[in-house]
Design an enzyme around this catalytic site. Structure first.
Site, PDB file in Angstrom:
ATOM      1  N   THR A  49       0.838  -1.198   0.000  1.00  0.00           N
ATOM      2  CA  THR A  49       0.000   0.000   0.000  1.00  0.00           C
ATOM      3  C   THR A  49       0.874   1.249   0.000  1.00  0.00           C
ATOM      4  OG1 THR A  49      -1.745  -1.171   1.207  1.00  0.00           O
ATOM      5  CG2 THR A  49      -1.823   1.229   1.233  1.00  0.00           C
ATOM      6  N   GLN A  74      -5.741  -2.116  -2.848  1.00  0.00           N
ATOM      7  CA  GLN A  74      -5.185  -0.835  -2.419  1.00  0.00           C
ATOM      8  C   GLN A  74      -4.312  -0.227  -3.511  1.00  0.00           C
ATOM      9  OE1 GLN A  74      -5.034  -3.772  -0.822  1.00  0.00           O
ATOM     10  NE2 GLN A  74      -5.062  -3.526   1.414  1.00  0.00           N
ATOM     11  N   GLN A  87      -9.767   2.213  -4.054  1.00  0.00           N
ATOM     12  CA  GLN A  87      -9.464   1.868  -2.663  1.00  0.00           C
ATOM     13  C   GLN A  87      -8.169   2.551  -2.237  1.00  0.00           C
ATOM     14  OE1 GLN A  87      -9.491  -2.328  -1.765  1.00  0.00           O
ATOM     15  NE2 GLN A  87      -8.790  -2.033   0.332  1.00  0.00           N
ATOM     16  N   ASP A  88      -8.222   3.241  -1.082  1.00  0.00           N
ATOM     17  CA  ASP A  88      -7.032   3.890  -0.502  1.00  0.00           C
ATOM     18  C   ASP A  88      -6.456   4.993  -1.389  1.00  0.00           C
ATOM     19  OD1 ASP A  88      -7.452   2.033   1.436  1.00  0.00           O
ATOM     20  OD2 ASP A  88      -5.445   1.173   1.406  1.00  0.00           O
ATOM     21  N   ASP A 109     -12.198   3.087   2.098  1.00  0.00           N
ATOM     22  CA  ASP A 109     -11.168   3.712   2.936  1.00  0.00           C
ATOM     23  C   ASP A 109     -10.368   4.739   2.139  1.00  0.00           C
ATOM     24  OD1 ASP A 109     -12.026   1.798   4.766  1.00  0.00           O
ATOM     25  OD2 ASP A 109     -10.399   0.418   4.308  1.00  0.00           O
ATOM     26  N   ARG A 114     -14.734   3.990   9.178  1.00  0.00           N
ATOM     27  CA  ARG A 114     -14.626   2.809  10.033  1.00  0.00           C
ATOM     28  C   ARG A 114     -13.273   2.846  10.729  1.00  0.00           C
ATOM     29  NH1 ARG A 114     -13.359  -2.642   6.458  1.00  0.00           N
ATOM     30  NH2 ARG A 114     -11.829  -1.758   5.010  1.00  0.00           N
ATOM     31  N   TRP A 163      -9.773   1.909  11.658  1.00  0.00           N
ATOM     32  CA  TRP A 163      -8.623   1.106  11.239  1.00  0.00           C
ATOM     33  C   TRP A 163      -7.787   0.705  12.456  1.00  0.00           C
ATOM     34  CZ3 TRP A 163      -3.875   3.353   8.197  1.00  0.00           C
ATOM     35  CH2 TRP A 163      -3.031   2.311   7.822  1.00  0.00           C
TER      36      TRP A 163
END
Length: 535
Positions: free
Chosen positions: A298, A328, A350-351, A372, A440, A442
């Site tokens: 990531t 990610q 994502q990310d 996220d 959410r 982490w």
């Protein structure tokens, strides 16, 4: 984004620590004849503290500042041992994935050493504030957590486990807890002098004049252009030139003309006060396609990674085109302290935006993503931004934030202020079939607030999502909403978690403003970017 790493210490231990530290905080900061056991019992990790400070090489602290220095010196020593361990791990990189994890961890351990050194020097010479120190210590701990969570991208936690054997995270956590006392002491005396300065010490008079007047394009130090015959046709070549230029840490403006630049860019610790100036987010685009699905961590998937202090980007798109199926895939990763992103766009799935560490400010920006897509453990404020959830893969939900505060004394969090949370054009046709959540947890002490922000109808009525259908961190997180509006802003059916609250007090909400969360009044004026310091 990787799954949750091991917690630094159980919640019960934290509660006991808070209870014991109350009496400690009430005592005067005078001379003390107490032994090392007394001092170490005031920290969240007393056993490690006693073990390392009881050796014959350390004297008994005379007062709390003395104790703070001793613990920090031990933390630096442990970091240097971890660095040696990391160098040894290099010989065990028998696969591309192990090498990718090692490259991240080696860099992140070195960054931790730099931040611990910076904090130690500032204490010795009284050069910076306790707030600065808390920021740097928070980043030092976040670096290590990023290393460990990155190893989980490839199921290589055992590979990096030797780095955990030095008790470095515990000693940094102790340093954070000790320094927190001085922050509370300053707050109790209402000493806000550092917030009243228009410019921090690192901004020279020449910088102030440069940033406040005239056209920045005409003042650019160099120009990047894809036109034939240009001296700098890539951004990385311009950065390489800037690194070798003796600019005495002054602002260095790189004007990036319109075009699509397919590059993966790193702005290292040796490049402070760099400014990227584009022709506008629609015209100057930096794009890459690295992803975890494509064999990168990531951390290393970022199209642009920024470490140097005082980075500014204006009028640029940062994009990752890996797509939703590649997991990610980061467009921008920033751990640049005192950094600003103005009128920029961040595009991914994502990310998308990795706000890794330290103090960051985003103004009038667009952020696109699915899962996220704003994540990390910086102290960061998004002001007047457009946050747009995209269409995810079938069966997936959208989750806007995943904040990564792993220690209760880290002065980090995500604040979304005076912004708009909307559905992107590709989500609108299927918006009723996709759940979208505000965030959410982490990590254990995840902290995120939405203030005076428009929430559209695509936001699920419960507001917030658990981590992987568990009750993880729901009692220890800090999630809040303050005076938000729009069809998705009703808090009637929000989650009933202990850590979530509807904020009704302006004094509570003010903790998450530019002025309080990132001490922006002391450094943002120098950037010439408009901002609202309070609510």
């Amino acid at each position: 984004m990787a799954r949750i790493s091991k917690l630094f210490f159980p919640f019960i231990l934290y509660v006991l620590f808070v209870c014991t530290s109350i009496s400690w905080c009430l005592q005067e900061d005078g001379e003390s004849d107490s032994d090392i056991n007394y001092w170490c019992d005031t920290t969240p990790h007393p056993q490690q503290c006693k073990y390392f400070l009881s050796s014959g090489t350390h004297h008994t602290p005379r007062h709390r500042k003395d104790f703070r220095m001793l613990v920090l010196e031990v933390a630096l020593q442990k970091a240097q041992e971890a660095q040696t361990c990391s160098n040894d791990l290099r010989n065990k990189c028998k696969s591309k994935r192990k090498k990718a994890v090692w490259l991240d961890c080696n860099k992140l351990v070195n960054q931790t050493i730099l931040q611990l050194n910076q904090t130690l020097i500032s204490f010795k010479h009284n050069q910076s504030s306790d707030f600065d120190a808390q920021t740097w210590l928070s980043a030092a701990l976040t670096n290590l957590e990023t290393c460990f969570s990155g190893s989980q991208d490839f199921n290589l936690t055992n590979f990096v486990s030797p780095l955990k054997s030095h008790n470095l995270t515990e000693m940094i956590s102790n340093s954070l807890a000790i320094n927190q006392f001085f922050l509370k002491q300053k707050s109790a005396t209402n000493d806000d002098r550092e917030l009243d300065n228009d410019f921090p010490t690192w901004v020279t008079p020449g910088d102030r004049k440069l940033l406040q007047t005239g056209s920045l394009r005409t003042k650019a130090n160099l120009v990047v252009s894809q036109a034939r015959g240009s001296k700098f046709r890539t951004i990385q070549s311009a950065l390489k030139y800037a690194a070798g230029y003796n600019r005495r840490n002054r602002r260095y403006i790189i004007y990036i003309k319109r075009g699509v630049y397919k590059e993966n860019i790193e702005i290292g610790n040796n490049l402070n006060n760099i400014m990227f100036l584009g022709d506008g987010a629609r015209y100057t685009i930096i794009t890459g396609s690295r992803s975890v699905g494509g064999g990168f961590t990531t951390y290393s998937s970022a199209t642009v990674g920024v470490d140097g202090t005082g980075f500014i980007a204006r009028g640029i798109t940062f994009r990752n085109t890996a797509g939703p199926a590649k997991s990610q895939a980061v467009a921008l990763r920033s751990s640049s302290d005192l950094s600003v992103y103005y009128a920029c766009s961040f595009e991914g799935y994502q990310d998308t935006l990795f706000v890794l560490a330290q103090r960051q400010f985003y103004k009038t920006c667009y952020i696109y993503g699915t899962i996220d897509f704003i994540f990390g453990n910086a102290a960061v404020v998004f002001q007047n931004c457009m946050i747009l959830a995209r269409r995810p893969l079938k069966g997936q939900a959208n989750i806007i934030t995943a904040q990564g505060r792993g220690d209760p004394f880290q002065n980090t969090g995500i604040s979304i202020h005076n912004s708009r949370v909307m559905a992107a054009p590709d989500l609108k046709p299927v918006v009723r079939t996709v759940k979208t959540y505000l965030g959410r947890p982490w990590q254990e002490y995840s902290r995120t607030v939405y203030m005076k922000t428009f929430l559209d109808s695509h936001i699920d009525p419960v507001g917030w999502s658990p981590w992987d259908n568990t009750n993880f961190a729901q009692s220890t997180l800090v999630y809040g909403e303050y005076q938000c509006f729009g069809p998705g802003s009703s808090t009637r059916n929000r989650v009933k978690w202990r850590g979530y609250s509807v904020i009704t007090s302006a004094s509570v909400a003010s903790q998450y403003t530019v002025e309080r969360l990132i001490a922006g009044r002391s450094w943002l004026p120098a950037t010439d970017v408009p901002f609202t310091p309070g609510l």
